[in-house]
Design a protein around this motif. Sequence first.
Motif, PDB file in Angstrom:
ATOM      1  N   VAL A 146      15.230   9.600  16.238  1.00 29.68           N
ATOM      2  CA  VAL A 146      14.326  10.764  15.614  1.00 29.68           C
ATOM      3  C   VAL A 146      14.617  12.225  16.478  1.00 29.68           C
ATOM      4  O   VAL A 146      15.070  13.168  15.740  1.00 29.68           O
ATOM      5  CB  VAL A 146      12.965  10.605  15.306  1.00 29.68           C
TER       6      VAL A 146
ATOM      7  N   ALA B 232       7.792   5.428  13.112  1.00 29.96           N
ATOM      8  CA  ALA B 232       8.495   6.474  12.367  1.00 29.96           C
ATOM      9  C   ALA B 232       7.464   7.045  11.637  1.00 29.96           C
ATOM     10  O   ALA B 232       7.736   8.576  11.188  1.00 29.96           O
ATOM     11  CB  ALA B 232       9.396   5.511  11.466  1.00 29.96           C
TER      12      ALA B 232
ATOM     13  N   MET C  32       8.840   9.894   9.485  1.00 39.19           N
ATOM     14  CA  MET C  32      10.195   9.246   9.059  1.00 39.19           C
ATOM     15  C   MET C  32       9.576   7.895   8.322  1.00 39.19           C
ATOM     16  O   MET C  32       8.489   7.437   8.515  1.00 39.19           O
ATOM     17  CB  MET C  32      11.030   9.174   9.861  1.00 39.19           C
ATOM     18  N   GLN C  33      10.519   7.170   7.455  1.00 40.97           N
ATOM     19  CA  GLN C  33      10.296   5.878   6.917  1.00 40.97           C
ATOM     20  C   GLN C  33      11.293   4.907   7.367  1.00 40.97           C
ATOM     21  O   GLN C  33      12.604   5.453   7.996  1.00 40.97           O
ATOM     22  CB  GLN C  33      10.471   5.778   5.644  1.00 40.97           C
ATOM     23  N   VAL C  34      11.040   3.509   7.590  1.00 41.57           N
ATOM     24  CA  VAL C  34      12.043   2.772   7.942  1.00 41.57           C
ATOM     25  C   VAL C  34      12.500   1.563   6.873  1.00 41.57           C
ATOM     26  O   VAL C  34      11.610   1.380   6.019  1.00 41.57           O
ATOM     27  CB  VAL C  34      11.461   1.840   9.329  1.00 41.57           C
TER      28      VAL C  34
ATOM     29  N   CYS D 241       7.447  -0.679  13.855  1.00 42.75           N
ATOM     30  CA  CYS D 241       8.522   0.401  13.493  1.00 42.75           C
ATOM     31  C   CYS D 241       7.968   1.352  12.440  1.00 42.75           C
ATOM     32  O   CYS D 241       8.271   2.689  12.474  1.00 42.75           O
ATOM     33  CB  CYS D 241       9.593  -0.101  13.054  1.00 42.75           C
TER      34      CYS D 241
ATOM     35  N   SER E  61      19.342   7.772   7.927  1.00 42.26           N
ATOM     36  CA  SER E  61      19.513   8.973   8.950  1.00 42.26           C
ATOM     37  C   SER E  61      20.029   8.490  10.583  1.00 42.26           C
ATOM     38  O   SER E  61      20.562   9.165  11.118  1.00 42.26           O
ATOM     39  CB  SER E  61      18.033   9.352   9.152  1.00 42.26           C
TER      40      SER E  61
ATOM     41  N   PRO F 221      15.947   7.014   5.360  1.00 42.53           N
ATOM     42  CA  PRO F 221      15.138   6.217   6.224  1.00 42.53           C
ATOM     43  C   PRO F 221      15.851   5.896   7.578  1.00 42.53           C
ATOM     44  O   PRO F 221      17.342   5.978   7.555  1.00 42.53           O
ATOM     45  CB  PRO F 221      14.853   4.941   5.347  1.00 42.53           C
ATOM     46  N   ILE F 222      15.504   5.418   8.481  1.00 43.67           N
ATOM     47  CA  ILE F 222      15.836   4.949   9.522  1.00 43.67           C
ATOM     48  C   ILE F 222      16.135   3.294   9.046  1.00 43.67           C
ATOM     49  O   ILE F 222      15.174   2.904   8.893  1.00 43.67           O
ATOM     50  CB  ILE F 222      15.058   4.838  10.928  1.00 43.67           C
TER      51      ILE F 222
ATOM     52  N   THR G  12       9.931   0.912  19.233  1.00 41.28           N
ATOM     53  CA  THR G  12       9.313   2.118  19.108  1.00 41.28           C
ATOM     54  C   THR G  12      10.039   3.326  19.961  1.00 41.28           C
ATOM     55  O   THR G  12       9.969   4.300  19.613  1.00 41.28           O
ATOM     56  CB  THR G  12       7.789   1.845  19.921  1.00 41.28           C
TER      57      THR G  12
ATOM     58  N   ILE H 100      13.073   4.385  18.090  1.00 39.30           N
ATOM     59  CA  ILE H 100      12.975   5.100  16.886  1.00 39.30           C
ATOM     60  C   ILE H 100      12.666   6.627  17.403  1.00 39.30           C
ATOM     61  O   ILE H 100      13.179   7.441  16.720  1.00 39.30           O
ATOM     62  CB  ILE H 100      11.799   4.594  16.086  1.00 39.30           C
ATOM     63  N   GLN H 101      11.928   6.467  18.573  1.00 37.99           N
ATOM     64  CA  GLN H 101      11.578   7.936  19.084  1.00 37.99           C
ATOM     65  C   GLN H 101      13.108   8.618  19.346  1.00 37.99           C
ATOM     66  O   GLN H 101      13.373   9.685  19.334  1.00 37.99           O
ATOM     67  CB  GLN H 101      10.672   8.116  20.202  1.00 37.99           C
TER      68      GLN H 101
END
Length: 146
Positions: free
Chosen positions: A141, A40, A45-47, A36, A70, A4-5, A134, A137-138
């Motif tokens: 990733v 994700a 992805m998951q947070v 978030c 990650s 996860p992030i 947001t 997160i982008q």
Amino acid sequence: MSKPIFVLNGPNLNLLGTREPEHYGSVSIGDIEKMCADAAGKLGMQVDFRQTNHEGTLVDWIQEAGSNASAIVLNPAAYGHTSIAMYDAISAISIPVAEVHVSNIYAREEFRHKTLVSQVASGTICGFGAHGYTLAIQAVVEIVNR
Ligand code: DQA
């Protein structure tokens, strides 16, 4: 399944939504957690979303992320301006770290213009309100998938 992030939030961010809305807007920390997770999720992805008022806990979580995440999206809040311990913890890990500040720290008091975290983060996003999470997160990733 990728790791996860970690989305880590520092002191007083639990008060978002009611705290100084002229700087931080009206979005709550719970709203940001949902934003978030959605951002994700769209990227597969998951947070793991957390908030603490304690510097040492942030250091523990950064160390944990070094093995179990990650990437990190980090709003260090006031500790970003002061914490050599967080600077050292980020220096010790090799995953991407995006620093976020909801407010534009460069348009505020001079003591907010310098952050120690930005000197070791992959990049910093500030001044875009809750949307900054947001964007962060982008950004992480994109680095993870490179
Ligand atoms: C903040 C900016 C910091 O200067 C301040 O201490 C905070 C919040 C932000 O998100 O704009 O607590 O990190």
